[in-house]
Scaffold this motif. Structure first.
Motif, short mmCIF file in Angstrom:
data_model
loop_
_atom_site.label_atom_id
_atom_site.label_comp_id
_atom_site.label_asym_id
_atom_site.label_seq_id
_atom_site.Cartn_x
_atom_site.Cartn_y
_atom_site.Cartn_z
N SER A 206 0.84 -1.19 0.00
CA SER A 206 0.00 0.00 0.00
C SER A 206 0.88 1.24 0.00
CB SER A 206 -0.89 -0.02 1.24
OG SER A 206 -1.60 1.18 1.33
N GLU A 207 0.62 2.13 -0.96
CA GLU A 207 1.36 3.38 -1.03
C GLU A 207 0.45 4.51 -0.57
OE1 GLU A 207 3.29 4.34 -4.68
OE2 GLU A 207 3.91 2.29 -5.02
N LEU B 45 -1.05 7.95 -1.02
CA LEU B 45 -1.24 8.89 -2.11
C LEU B 45 -1.22 10.32 -1.57
CD1 LEU B 45 -4.03 7.28 -4.33
CD2 LEU B 45 -1.57 7.32 -4.73
N CYS C 93 -1.68 12.86 -4.07
CA CYS C 93 -2.61 13.47 -5.02
C CYS C 93 -3.54 12.38 -5.53
CB CYS C 93 -1.84 14.10 -6.18
SG CYS C 93 -2.90 14.76 -7.48
N PHE C 94 -4.81 12.53 -5.21
CA PHE C 94 -5.78 11.51 -5.61
C PHE C 94 -6.20 11.65 -7.06
CE2 PHE C 94 -6.09 11.79 -1.01
CZ PHE C 94 -5.96 10.46 -0.67
N CYS C 95 -6.28 12.87 -7.57
CA CYS C 95 -6.69 13.08 -8.96
C CYS C 95 -5.73 12.40 -9.94
CB CYS C 95 -6.76 14.57 -9.30
SG CYS C 95 -8.03 15.48 -8.43
N LYS C 96 -4.44 12.54 -9.67
CA LYS C 96 -3.41 12.01 -10.57
C LYS C 96 -2.75 10.74 -10.02
CE LYS C 96 -3.87 15.44 -13.44
NZ LYS C 96 -4.17 15.33 -14.85
N CYS C 97 -3.23 10.27 -8.88
CA CYS C 97 -2.70 9.04 -8.24
C CYS C 97 -1.19 9.11 -8.04
CB CYS C 97 -3.08 7.81 -9.06
SG CYS C 97 -4.84 7.52 -9.11
N GLU D 89 6.61 8.28 -5.40
CA GLU D 89 6.83 8.99 -6.67
C GLU D 89 7.34 10.40 -6.42
OE1 GLU D 89 3.70 7.99 -9.94
OE2 GLU D 89 2.74 7.78 -7.97
N SER E 68 1.92 9.08 -5.57
CA SER E 68 2.25 8.57 -4.25
C SER E 68 3.40 9.35 -3.61
CB SER E 68 2.65 7.09 -4.34
OG SER E 68 3.88 6.97 -5.03
N CYS F 295 -4.60 19.27 -3.30
CA CYS F 295 -3.51 18.56 -2.63
C CYS F 295 -2.21 19.36 -2.61
CB CYS F 295 -3.25 17.22 -3.31
SG CYS F 295 -2.60 17.41 -4.99
#
Length: 82
Positions: free
Chosen positions: A2-3, A5, A7-11, A16, A13, A44
């Motif tokens: 499990s990473e 996140l 930014c949820f819109c652009k997924c 990243e 993590s 975010c």
């Protein structure tokens, strides 16, 4: 695995974002350009910036600690050349 996140819109993590910083993205605009984080709805951006600032501070503290263990000279005058 499990990473977390940022930014949820652009997924995007945390991992990243760390990788972007390691590759030279050293401010929010660079992280946004590299990862896409914060370029959707934008809610975010503060979370991404706070995470990046903390990670950069931790990274700097780690480097400083490593340098202090090496007993590097404090200025150029202490260097001797062969």
């Amino acid at each position: 695995m499990s990473e977390s996140l940022l930014c949820f819109c652009k997924c995007v993590s945390e991992e990243e974002t760390k990788q972007a910083i390691k590759n030279g993205a050293n401010d929010l605009n660079a992280i946004m350009a590299t990862t896409g984080a914060g370029t959707g709805c934008g809610r975010c951006r503060l979370r991404v910036k706070a995470f990046a600032d903390l990670y950069i501070q931790e990274k700097a503290a780690f480097v400083k600690k490593k340098e202090s263990k090496l007993n590097l000279p404090k200025d150029d005058q202490q260097l001797t050349l062969f």
